[in-house]
Design a protein around this motif. Sequence first.
Motif, PDB file in Angstrom:
ATOM      1  N   UNK A 267     -47.753 -85.339  58.750  1.00 27.32           N
ATOM      2  CA  UNK A 267     -46.547 -84.879  59.454  1.00 27.32           C
ATOM      3  C   UNK A 267     -45.740 -86.053  59.974  1.00 27.32           C
ATOM      4  N   UNK A 268     -44.445 -85.970  59.819  1.00 29.09           N
ATOM      5  CA  UNK A 268     -43.490 -86.904  60.429  1.00 29.09           C
ATOM      6  C   UNK A 268     -42.749 -86.116  61.496  1.00 29.09           C
ATOM      7  N   UNK A 269     -42.584 -86.690  62.683  1.00 23.50           N
ATOM      8  CA  UNK A 269     -41.936 -85.947  63.769  1.00 23.50           C
ATOM      9  C   UNK A 269     -40.989 -86.828  64.570  1.00 23.50           C
ATOM     10  N   UNK A 270     -40.060 -86.168  65.219  1.00 26.59           N
ATOM     11  CA  UNK A 270     -39.163 -86.797  66.182  1.00 26.59           C
ATOM     12  C   UNK A 270     -38.974 -85.833  67.333  1.00 26.59           C
ATOM     13  N   UNK A 271     -39.151 -86.310  68.530  1.00 27.57           N
ATOM     14  CA  UNK A 271     -38.980 -85.480  69.715  1.00 27.57           C
ATOM     15  C   UNK A 271     -37.831 -86.030  70.546  1.00 27.57           C
ATOM     16  N   UNK A 272     -37.051 -85.120  71.063  1.00 25.92           N
ATOM     17  CA  UNK A 272     -35.854 -85.452  71.846  1.00 25.92           C
ATOM     18  C   UNK A 272     -34.895 -86.290  71.007  1.00 25.92           C
TER      19      UNK A 272
ATOM     20  N   UNK B 177     -41.752 -82.354  60.062  1.00 26.31           N
ATOM     21  CA  UNK B 177     -41.838 -81.935  58.658  1.00 26.31           C
ATOM     22  C   UNK B 177     -43.039 -82.635  58.046  1.00 26.31           C
ATOM     23  N   UNK B 178     -43.645 -81.958  57.082  1.00 25.70           N
ATOM     24  CA  UNK B 178     -44.805 -82.574  56.466  1.00 25.70           C
ATOM     25  C   UNK B 178     -45.262 -81.859  55.226  1.00 25.70           C
ATOM     26  N   UNK B 179     -46.376 -82.356  54.734  1.00 23.34           N
ATOM     27  CA  UNK B 179     -46.982 -81.803  53.534  1.00 23.34           C
ATOM     28  C   UNK B 179     -48.485 -81.718  53.769  1.00 23.34           C
ATOM     29  N   UNK B 180     -49.091 -80.705  53.167  1.00 25.98           N
ATOM     30  CA  UNK B 180     -50.536 -80.538  53.263  1.00 25.98           C
ATOM     31  C   UNK B 180     -51.048 -79.819  52.034  1.00 25.98           C
ATOM     32  N   UNK B 181     -52.361 -79.718  51.928  1.00 29.59           N
ATOM     33  CA  UNK B 181     -52.908 -78.992  50.784  1.00 29.59           C
ATOM     34  C   UNK B 181     -52.976 -77.495  51.106  1.00 29.59           C
ATOM     35  N   UNK B 182     -53.032 -76.662  50.095  1.00 26.00           N
ATOM     36  CA  UNK B 182     -53.006 -75.212  50.293  1.00 26.00           C
ATOM     37  C   UNK B 182     -54.259 -74.709  51.004  1.00 26.00           C
ATOM     38  N   UNK B 183     -55.357 -75.454  50.955  1.00 31.86           N
ATOM     39  CA  UNK B 183     -56.594 -75.061  51.638  1.00 31.86           C
ATOM     40  C   UNK B 183     -56.610 -75.476  53.106  1.00 31.86           C
ATOM     41  N   UNK B 184     -55.553 -76.105  53.566  1.00 27.09           N
ATOM     42  CA  UNK B 184     -55.404 -76.559  54.960  1.00 27.09           C
ATOM     43  C   UNK B 184     -56.512 -77.520  55.386  1.00 27.09           C
TER      44      UNK B 184
END
Length: 135
Positions: free
Chosen positions: A89-94, A77-84
Motif C-alpha cells: 500500500x502507498x498512502x498519503x494522509x492530510x 492505493x495498493x495491490x495484493x494477491x486474491x488470497x489476501x
Amino acid sequence: DPDDNDLINTIDRSGSPAPRTPDWKFAAMLDYSKPILSNYVFYSNLNFSASDGYITNVEEFDQIQKIGKHTDINLSAGIGDVDERWRLTVYGRNLVGVQEQYNEQFDVDGDGIIFDDAGSSWYATYGVTFQYNFR
C-alpha cells in the motif's frame, strides 16, 4: 442572587462556545477494489473530512486558542494477491497540508508547541506499507 458572596470570583461563561465543538463537520469515505490479471486485486481508499473552526481551550481565560476551518484528505492505493496473504500500500494522509499555524502569543513555554494534543490535521504523512498474513 447579586448579594451571594460565593459568586464574587466566578467567571460567567454562559453564551460562550463550547470547546472542541465545531458548528458543523462533514466526513465521507470511498472504498474501491477490482481484480486485475488473475491473481491480484487493486484497491484504493479515499477519506474526506471538513470541519468548521472551534476553540480548544477555555480553561485559561486570558488565552482562547482556536482551530480554523479545515479539510483533511487521506488517500491510499495498493495491490495484493486474491488470497489476501500479502498487500502493498502507498498512502498519503492530510494531502491538503498542515492546518495549524504557529501563533507566538499562545506559545507560553517558548518551545514552539502551542498545544499538547496535536491532531492528525497538523501534519502530513506519506508512506508505503507491506502486510503479510501468515497462515
